[in-house]
Design a protein around this motif. Structure first.
Motif, short mmCIF file in Angstrom:
data_model
loop_
_atom_site.label_atom_id
_atom_site.label_comp_id
_atom_site.label_asym_id
_atom_site.label_seq_id
_atom_site.Cartn_x
_atom_site.Cartn_y
_atom_site.Cartn_z
N VAL A 1 1.79 -10.09 68.51
CA VAL A 1 2.43 -9.30 69.56
C VAL A 1 3.76 -8.75 69.07
CG1 VAL A 1 3.45 -9.36 71.87
CG2 VAL A 1 1.33 -10.62 71.40
N ILE A 2 3.95 -7.44 69.18
CA ILE A 2 5.27 -6.83 69.08
C ILE A 2 5.56 -6.19 70.43
CG2 ILE A 2 6.75 -5.11 67.98
CD1 ILE A 2 5.07 -5.30 65.48
N LEU A 3 6.64 -6.61 71.05
CA LEU A 3 7.00 -6.08 72.36
C LEU A 3 8.44 -5.58 72.33
CD1 LEU A 3 5.94 -5.78 75.32
CD2 LEU A 3 7.13 -7.93 75.81
N GLU A 4 8.62 -4.35 72.80
CA GLU A 4 9.96 -3.76 72.93
C GLU A 4 10.69 -4.40 74.10
OE1 GLU A 4 11.34 0.29 75.16
OE2 GLU A 4 9.47 0.32 74.03
N ALA A 5 11.95 -4.79 73.87
CA ALA A 5 12.71 -5.51 74.89
C ALA A 5 13.53 -4.58 75.78
CB ALA A 5 13.62 -6.55 74.24
N SER A 6 12.87 -3.58 76.36
CA SER A 6 13.52 -2.73 77.37
C SER A 6 13.20 -3.34 78.73
CB SER A 6 13.01 -1.29 77.29
OG SER A 6 13.45 -0.68 76.10
N HIS A 7 14.19 -3.98 79.35
CA HIS A 7 13.96 -4.76 80.56
C HIS A 7 13.35 -3.94 81.69
CE1 HIS A 7 17.54 -7.54 79.25
NE2 HIS A 7 16.57 -7.50 78.37
N CYS A 8 13.76 -2.68 81.81
CA CYS A 8 13.36 -1.89 82.97
C CYS A 8 11.85 -1.64 83.03
CB CYS A 8 14.10 -0.56 83.00
SG CYS A 8 13.77 0.52 81.59
N LEU A 9 11.17 -1.80 81.91
CA LEU A 9 9.71 -1.63 81.92
C LEU A 9 9.02 -2.73 82.71
CD1 LEU A 9 9.17 -0.70 78.16
CD2 LEU A 9 9.34 0.86 80.10
N HIS A 10 9.79 -3.75 83.11
CA HIS A 10 9.20 -4.92 83.76
C HIS A 10 9.77 -5.14 85.16
CE1 HIS A 10 7.38 -6.07 79.90
NE2 HIS A 10 8.49 -5.58 79.38
N ASN A 11 10.12 -4.05 85.84
CA ASN A 11 10.52 -4.18 87.24
C ASN A 11 9.56 -3.40 88.14
OD1 ASN A 11 11.36 -1.44 87.54
ND2 ASN A 11 13.40 -1.90 86.77
N GLN A 12 9.74 -3.54 89.45
CA GLN A 12 8.78 -2.96 90.40
C GLN A 12 8.79 -1.43 90.39
OE1 GLN A 12 10.17 -5.99 90.93
NE2 GLN A 12 8.10 -6.85 90.87
N ILE A 13 9.87 -0.81 89.93
CA ILE A 13 9.89 0.65 89.83
C ILE A 13 8.83 1.11 88.85
CG2 ILE A 13 11.26 2.67 89.19
CD1 ILE A 13 13.77 1.01 89.92
N PHE A 14 8.84 0.53 87.66
CA PHE A 14 7.89 0.94 86.63
C PHE A 14 6.48 0.44 86.93
CE2 PHE A 14 11.68 2.14 84.54
CZ PHE A 14 11.33 3.11 83.60
N PHE A 15 6.37 -0.71 87.60
CA PHE A 15 5.05 -1.20 87.98
C PHE A 15 4.35 -0.23 88.91
CE2 PHE A 15 6.54 -5.92 87.54
CZ PHE A 15 6.49 -5.79 86.16
N ARG A 16 5.15 0.48 89.75
CA ARG A 16 4.57 1.37 90.77
C ARG A 16 4.67 2.85 90.41
NH1 ARG A 16 6.50 0.32 96.68
NH2 ARG A 16 4.89 1.93 96.93
N LEU A 17 5.14 3.13 89.21
CA LEU A 17 5.44 4.52 88.84
C LEU A 17 4.21 5.42 88.94
CD1 LEU A 17 7.92 6.10 87.99
CD2 LEU A 17 7.37 5.59 85.60
N THR A 18 3.09 4.99 88.38
CA THR A 18 1.87 5.82 88.41
C THR A 18 1.41 6.06 89.84
OG1 THR A 18 1.16 5.00 86.24
CG2 THR A 18 -0.53 5.97 87.66
N GLU A 19 1.42 5.00 90.64
CA GLU A 19 1.00 5.12 92.05
C GLU A 19 1.89 6.11 92.81
OE1 GLU A 19 2.15 2.75 96.04
OE2 GLU A 19 2.00 1.57 94.19
N LEU A 20 3.19 6.01 92.64
CA LEU A 20 4.13 6.88 93.35
C LEU A 20 4.00 8.34 92.92
CD1 LEU A 20 7.22 4.51 93.28
CD2 LEU A 20 5.96 5.21 95.33
N VAL A 21 3.83 8.55 91.62
CA VAL A 21 3.65 9.92 91.12
C VAL A 21 2.36 10.51 91.66
CG1 VAL A 21 3.19 11.28 89.04
CG2 VAL A 21 5.07 9.64 89.06
#
Length: 340
Positions: free
Chosen positions: A119-139
């Motif tokens: 596993v290589i994972l980028e440590a950009s925290h914002c990718l793991h909040n509810q905004i990004f979790f729902r981004l596709t649905e909201l768009v």
């Protein structure tokens, strides 16, 4: 539980070490640290519950520890890829802070990691909040086909404070720091192949302190701006399309669950606008945050180590596209100097 070693004892290294030492639910155990000096490493270890026998000053001894399962890399950008490549060579999973330079070493490390099922994972925290979790649905619900993306991330700083952004250590300056989040979000929404033009502003030390980029692909145009020169923090994302538009404030570091703001406001109101009277034809969609985004990230990293997750490889490809985009902007930009 997977044992994690820390490379880089600066602000982010200390923060992640604290999270690991105080959140057993992450499924990760803080095991070791690599430091430039033995004394600073021991100080770091004492502060975070690491045994002094697990303090290293040599990268090879650090990685040869058979009890080490994964590595968190928060070293300067100029050294990240070499640490990443060595970690993958030694069969360690990697969580790596942005920005990540685009070069052959990075590409080869990613290819090797995929072949080894590491596993290589980028440590950009914002990718793991509810905004990004729902981004596709909201768009899908409110925007439709994306036609325009506008994103801004400004962070006030004096020119004197910018001396810490030594161009030999952080060659991308604000483009790699604040700008990374804008590019990563654009890639998340629209992929990574764009025609673009940019202007970079440098200070007297040669550090990039402002970046403005405009561009488009076949269906979507965009405007990105990141800067250390503004008087207030601004983290705004606007996505406009065939149905209407969404406006997100503080989408990168919301006022709850970020390492900067802590527990201030546990929700975010997203503005939804449409029509010829957008200030009247609008409503707000409230998103509640559950779990701190950096803890969500660590849990996802742990889960991905233990159970291969197909989303990890997708995220990694987006990280690579973002890294290439940063590199392309630097190569093609108009350079201007600020401060004489």
């Amino acid at each position: 539980m997977s044992n994690v070693g820390i490379i880089g004892s600066g602000q982010m290294g200390k923060f992640i070490a604290h999270c690991l030492a105080n959140n057993a639910s992450c499924g990760l155990t803080l095991h070791s640290v690599l430091s430039r000096s033995l004394q600073s490493g021991r100080d770091f270890a004492s502060d975070n519950g690491i045994e002094h026998s697990n303090v290293y000053t040599d990268i090879h001894q650090f990685l040869n520890d058979e009890k080490l399962d994964a590595v968190y890399i928060a070293s300067p950008t100029s050294t990240k890829n070499s640490y990443l490549a060595l970690s993958i060579e030694k069969n360690k999973h990697v969580l790596v802070e942005k920005p990540i330079n685009y070069d052959k070493q990075l590409i080869n490390a990613i290819d090797t990691a995929i072949s080894k099922q590491l596993v290589i994972l980028e440590a950009s925290h914002c990718l793991h909040n509810q905004i990004f979790f729902r981004l596709t649905e909201l768009v899908d619900r409110y925007v439709g086909n994306i036609e325009f993306v506008e994103a801004t991330f400004n962070w006030p700083s004096t020119d004197e404070a910018l001396t810490k952004f030594d161009p030999t250590l952080e060659p991308n300056g604000v483009l790699g720091d604040l700008g990374w989040y804008l590019i990563r979000t654009l890639v998340e929404l629209c992929g990574g192949e764009f025609e673009h033009s940019s202007q970079l502003l440098k200070n007297n030390n040669g550090a990039i302190i402002e970046c403005s980029t405009i561009g488009s692909n076949a269906t979507t145009s965009f405007a990105l701006n990141s800067s250390y020169r503004q008087s207030t923090v601004r983290q705004v994302l606007r996505i406009s399309g065939s149905k209407g538009e969404l406006i997100f404030n503080d989408f990168i570091m919301p006022y709850w669950g970020s390492f900067v703001y802590g527990d201030v406001q546990r929700y975010l109101d997203i503005e939804v606008r449409h029509g010829m009277k957008p200030m009247l034809d609008r409503k707000f969609e409230r998103i509640y945050f559950t779990g701190e985004q950096h803890i969500n990230m660590l849990k996802f990293f742990s889960e991905s180590i233990n159970t291969p997750h197909p989303h990890v490889e997708t995220m990694l490809k987006k990280t690579l596209s973002s890294s290439k985009f940063v590199s392309d902007i630097r190569k093609s930009s108009i350079i201007r100097h600020w401060g004489g």
